[in-house]
Design a protein around this motif. Sequence first.
Motif, PDB file in Angstrom:
ATOM      1  N   ALA A  21      -1.439  20.418  -6.724  1.00 55.54           N
ATOM      2  CA  ALA A  21      -2.396  21.356  -6.461  1.00 55.54           C
ATOM      3  C   ALA A  21      -1.757  22.764  -6.013  1.00 55.54           C
ATOM      4  O   ALA A  21      -0.606  22.545  -5.153  1.00 55.54           O
TER       5      ALA A  21
ATOM      6  N   MET B  90      -4.036  19.801 -13.860  1.00 54.99           N
ATOM      7  CA  MET B  90      -4.790  19.348 -12.645  1.00 54.99           C
ATOM      8  C   MET B  90      -5.796  18.223 -13.048  1.00 54.99           C
ATOM      9  O   MET B  90      -6.882  18.421 -13.721  1.00 54.99           O
TER      10      MET B  90
ATOM     11  N   THR C 201      -9.196  22.833  -9.690  1.00 54.06           N
ATOM     12  CA  THR C 201      -8.762  21.710  -8.646  1.00 54.06           C
ATOM     13  C   THR C 201     -10.030  21.645  -7.805  1.00 54.06           C
ATOM     14  O   THR C 201     -10.207  20.567  -7.281  1.00 54.06           O
TER      15      THR C 201
ATOM     16  N   GLY D 126     -10.782  18.513  -9.673  1.00 55.76           N
ATOM     17  CA  GLY D 126      -9.573  18.026  -9.080  1.00 55.76           C
ATOM     18  C   GLY D 126     -10.006  17.045  -7.899  1.00 55.76           C
ATOM     19  O   GLY D 126     -10.153  15.895  -7.693  1.00 55.76           O
ATOM     20  N   SER D 127     -10.712  17.844  -7.058  1.00 52.35           N
ATOM     21  CA  SER D 127     -11.420  17.165  -5.882  1.00 52.35           C
ATOM     22  C   SER D 127     -12.606  16.526  -6.055  1.00 52.35           C
ATOM     23  O   SER D 127     -13.151  15.933  -5.205  1.00 52.35           O
TER      24      SER D 127
HETATM   25  O1  LIG Z   1      -6.854  17.084  -2.177  1.00 50.64           O
HETATM   26  C1  LIG Z   1      -5.884  17.479  -2.815  1.00 50.64           C
HETATM   27  O2  LIG Z   1      -5.093  18.445  -2.263  1.00 50.64           O
HETATM   28  C2  LIG Z   1      -5.612  16.883  -4.261  1.00 50.64           C
HETATM   29  C3  LIG Z   1      -5.905  18.022  -5.158  1.00 50.64           C
HETATM   30  C4  LIG Z   1      -7.031  17.585  -6.019  1.00 50.64           C
HETATM   31  C5  LIG Z   1      -7.391  16.415  -5.396  1.00 50.64           C
HETATM   32  N1  LIG Z   1      -6.648  16.029  -4.375  1.00 50.64           N
END
Ligand code: A1CAB
Length: 267
Positions: free
Chosen positions: A96, A116, A167, A171-172
């Motif tokens: 990330a 990502m 992200t 991503g999250s």
């Molecule tokens: O939480 C995080 O920093 C990583 C990046 C996206 C998901 N998990």
Amino acid sequence: MRVAIIGCGNMGMAYAKSFLQNNLVKPENMLLVARSPARQTELEGRQAGRVVLGITQEVGLYDLVIVAVKPQDFSAVARELRDVVQPHQMVLSIMAGIPIARLQQELAHPLIIRAMPNTPALIGLGMTAYAAAEGLTVRQIRQVENLINSTGRAVFLEQENLLDAATAVSGSGPAYFFYIVRAMIEAGRQLGFDEALAAQLVKQTMLGSFHLLNNSEKSLDELIKAVASKGGTTEAALTVFGERDLAGALIGGISAAERRAGELSKG
Ligand SMILES: O=C(O)[C@@H]1CCC=N1
Ligand SMILES: NC(=O)C1=CN([C@@H]2O[C@H](COP(=O)(O)OP(=O)(O)OC[C@H]3O[C@@H](n4cnc5c(N)ncnc54)[C@H](OP(=O)(O)O)[C@@H]3O)[C@@H](O)[C@H]2O)C=CC1
């Protein structure tokens, strides 16, 4: 294709598993790099490839090097990897925040792809956004995209700076979904269901609602309206959500995730 993975945690191993399951990489062509003997032994038990301790010269023999350590560990990895990486190799980062320019600079290497993914990659239902440095050929980008596609869907971003937004959103995203599911199960429990029954009610509702959304011509507003009868139960819930600005809280949280990606970019 020959693939070396530095950072064999949740995401690194999700990638390894997908590439092997889809026969894109043979176990004898997969190198897993561990940083401790205990992790080395654990990874050897998984039989997902050859396991080495530390970033050895051998890493330089692979077509693609995937860096899947925490962003905070990248500089330590870069100090070793830059002496090992070979001019022909591609480096795929899934960390990330860290931009292509910083990856290129710390690794002293131009051929970088930054992606990502998200955790549904573990079951082949991931969503990955990615961008590539100038200098990679279309063929090279396709080779990496073929690997990523084995973990789910992928979108190529012309503008790398949108990767921080990806992200924050996708991503999250799985964590936001699990957070909402957890709250709904807790509500069910407080209203009298045991945990298992509450979980069944919520999980099937989420699954059915997702497929309805995906198969419907209606907009999200229309789908909400079709559930919320005037003066009914759903409206009572939505009124409380509105009074407490639940949507605003979610949007604010996702913006905070994007800002955090920007902070991680600086190391
Ligand atoms: O939480 C995080 O920093 C990583 C990046 C996206 C998901 N998990
Ligand atoms: N989790 C997620 O949902 C997502 C994560 N990402 C990104 O993926 C990356 C990894 O995340 P995640 O898999 O969750 O994290 P994990 O902590 O599960 O995995 C990171 C791994 O990196 C290993 N590691 C650290 N330094 C080294 C080193 N010098 N040499 C070899 N291995 C090393 C750690 O080893 P050890 O076990 O010994 O500590 C650990 O196994 C992060 O950069 C994150 O931003 C991207 C998308 C989604």
